[in-house]
Scaffold this active site. Structure first.
Site, PDB file in Angstrom:
ATOM      1  N   ARG A  28       0.851  -1.201   0.000  1.00  9.32           N
ATOM      2  CA  ARG A  28       0.000   0.000   0.000  1.00  9.32           C
ATOM      3  C   ARG A  28       0.880   1.241   0.000  1.00  9.32           C
ATOM      4  O   ARG A  28       2.083   1.170   0.240  1.00  9.32           O
ATOM      5  CB  ARG A  28      -0.852   0.046   1.289  1.00  9.32           C
ATOM      6  CG  ARG A  28      -1.853  -1.041   1.417  1.00  9.32           C
ATOM      7  CD  ARG A  28      -2.745  -0.834   2.635  1.00  9.32           C
ATOM      8  NE  ARG A  28      -2.099  -1.171   3.898  1.00  9.32           N
ATOM      9  CZ  ARG A  28      -1.930  -0.330   4.915  1.00  9.32           C
ATOM     10  NH1 ARG A  28      -2.354   0.915   4.827  1.00  9.32           N
ATOM     11  NH2 ARG A  28      -1.337  -0.732   6.025  1.00  9.32           N
ATOM     12  N   ASN A 103      10.784   0.260   3.973  1.00  8.12           N
ATOM     13  CA  ASN A 103       9.686   1.232   3.908  1.00  8.12           C
ATOM     14  C   ASN A 103       8.582   0.948   4.929  1.00  8.12           C
ATOM     15  O   ASN A 103       7.845   1.865   5.303  1.00  8.12           O
ATOM     16  CB  ASN A 103       9.102   1.202   2.480  1.00  8.12           C
ATOM     17  CG  ASN A 103       7.759   1.883   2.394  1.00  8.12           C
ATOM     18  OD1 ASN A 103       7.672   3.112   2.331  1.00  8.12           O
ATOM     19  ND2 ASN A 103       6.668   1.108   2.426  1.00  8.12           N
ATOM     20  N   TYR A 168       7.289   7.606  17.137  1.00  4.81           N
ATOM     21  CA  TYR A 168       7.500   7.597  15.677  1.00  4.81           C
ATOM     22  C   TYR A 168       8.743   8.436  15.315  1.00  4.81           C
ATOM     23  O   TYR A 168       9.607   7.989  14.540  1.00  4.81           O
ATOM     24  CB  TYR A 168       6.250   8.146  15.001  1.00  4.81           C
ATOM     25  CG  TYR A 168       6.289   8.153  13.495  1.00  4.81           C
ATOM     26  CD1 TYR A 168       6.069   6.993  12.767  1.00  4.81           C
ATOM     27  CD2 TYR A 168       6.518   9.337  12.799  1.00  4.81           C
ATOM     28  CE1 TYR A 168       6.087   7.010  11.375  1.00  4.81           C
ATOM     29  CE2 TYR A 168       6.537   9.355  11.412  1.00  4.81           C
ATOM     30  CZ  TYR A 168       6.314   8.192  10.705  1.00  4.81           C
ATOM     31  OH  TYR A 168       6.333   8.215   9.331  1.00  4.81           O
ATOM     32  N   ALA A 170      11.279   9.190  17.177  1.00 10.26           N
ATOM     33  CA  ALA A 170      12.498   8.518  17.652  1.00 10.26           C
ATOM     34  C   ALA A 170      12.867   7.368  16.721  1.00 10.26           C
ATOM     35  O   ALA A 170      14.040   7.170  16.383  1.00 10.26           O
ATOM     36  CB  ALA A 170      12.291   8.005  19.075  1.00 10.26           C
ATOM     37  N   LYS A 172      12.203   7.112  13.578  1.00 15.70           N
ATOM     38  CA  LYS A 172      12.623   7.625  12.270  1.00 15.70           C
ATOM     39  C   LYS A 172      13.974   8.331  12.340  1.00 15.70           C
ATOM     40  O   LYS A 172      14.737   8.309  11.369  1.00 15.70           O
ATOM     41  CB  LYS A 172      11.547   8.554  11.699  1.00 15.70           C
ATOM     42  CG  LYS A 172      10.251   7.821  11.340  1.00 15.70           C
ATOM     43  CD  LYS A 172      10.473   6.843  10.215  1.00 15.70           C
ATOM     44  CE  LYS A 172       9.224   6.100   9.796  1.00 15.70           C
ATOM     45  NZ  LYS A 172       9.472   5.182   8.684  1.00 15.70           N
TER      46      LYS A 172
END
Ligand code: NAP
Length: 260
Positions: A28, A103, A168, A170, A172
């Site tokens: 997706r 991803n 999130y 942290a 990334k």
């Protein structure tokens, strides 16, 4: 997005011919468009999914219609055993992996004072642990490929922080350190590791954000609009291709002008 190949004569048209790519979370959103973009440029693609088996199958079908080989492969990237099984499956179907695109990602948003340890752990385990697991399982393939690539999909949130996204952000920004370290360790082999850090992009992930919050986010974007996934994937295709052979340890921001 157009499924046609780029014009013949365009030197980029077949830049990924003969390459095998694994795109995690390819069922997706941004991952789906990355998988198709890599195939349009000649790659065989393994499309990873966790839940969306039908959607991953549809992406693989699309790639086969383009004329490249594809396989949909199940794995929860947070679980090393399933990652190892997935990589074996890719080896059997498409051969060794030249390009890994990490991803797959999730959010579990809550302001820090209310965030639970479980919400922290799950986001870190998928977004950062998943990139570790897949990079580990593909490491020798990528290192030994003549054009080995690891491409980690981070986020503008890693660079700015974001209200309600401590876990999130942290995860990334952790990808930056992982990427730069992998770049150093892979450099001797000629393989590269880089990040793409998209801004806010119109996918299922963004649609979970309440309308009012989405409007406030849009106001902070200099281009005053969200990205379409198609606007993010050119940078991934560039990093996957031999033309980026001297680019490593970098972060490419694709964010409509948000300050980094
Ligand atoms: P999305 O539409 O929610 O899609 C997420 C994808 O990740 C799906 O294919 C999903 O597979 C897969 N996935 C989730 N957990 C997984 C797991 N444990 N194992 C394997 N696959 C898993 O998200 P998106 O917006 O396309 O985001 C793609 C990447 O870009 C993420 O890393 C995200 O953090 C990053 N990003 C997104 C934005 C944005 O605004 N959308 C901005 C910056 C960065 P299933 O459907 O099979 O579960």
């Amino acid at each position: 997005m157009s499924l046609a190949r780029p014009h013949t004569g365009d030197e980029q048209a077949r830049s990924l011919q003969g390459k095998t790519c694994l795109v995690t979370g390819g069922s997706r959103g941004i991952g789906r468009v990355i998988a198709i973009e890599l195939a349009r440029h000649g790659a065989d693609v393994a499309v990873n999914y966790r839940n969306s088996i039908r959607k991953a199958g549809a992406v693989a079908d699309t790639i086969e219609r383009i004329g490249e080989n594809a396989v949909a492969v199940e794995s929860d990237v947070a679980e090393m055993e399933t990652v190892e099984r997935m990589v074996e499956e890719v080896h059997g179907a498409l051969g060794t992996i030249d390009v890994l695109v990490n991803n797959a990602g999730i959010t579990a948003d809550r302001r820090f004072s209310d965030m639970t340890r479980e919400e922290w752990d799950r986001v870190i385990d998928v977004n950062l642990g998943g990139a570790f697991n897949c990079s580990k399982a593909c490491y020798e393939d990528v290192r030994d490929s003549p054009d080995g690539r690891i491409i980690n999909i981070s986020s503008v949130v890693a660079q700015r922080g974001n209200y309600g996204q401590a876990n999130y952000a942290a995860s990334k920004s952790g990808l930056f350190g992982l990427t730069r370290s992998l770049a150093l360790e892979l450099a001797g082999s000629g393989a590269t590791a880089n990040c793409v850090a998209p801004g806010f992009t119109a996918t299922d992930m963004l649609s979970t954000v309440p309308d009012g919050v989405r409007d406030r986010i849009r106001e902070r974007i200099p281009m005053n609009r969200f990205a379409q996934p198609e606007e993010v994937v050119g940078s991934v295709r560039f990093l996957a291709a031999p033309e980026s052979s001297y680019v490593t340890g970098q972060v490419i921001g694709v964010n409509g002008g948000m300050v980094q």
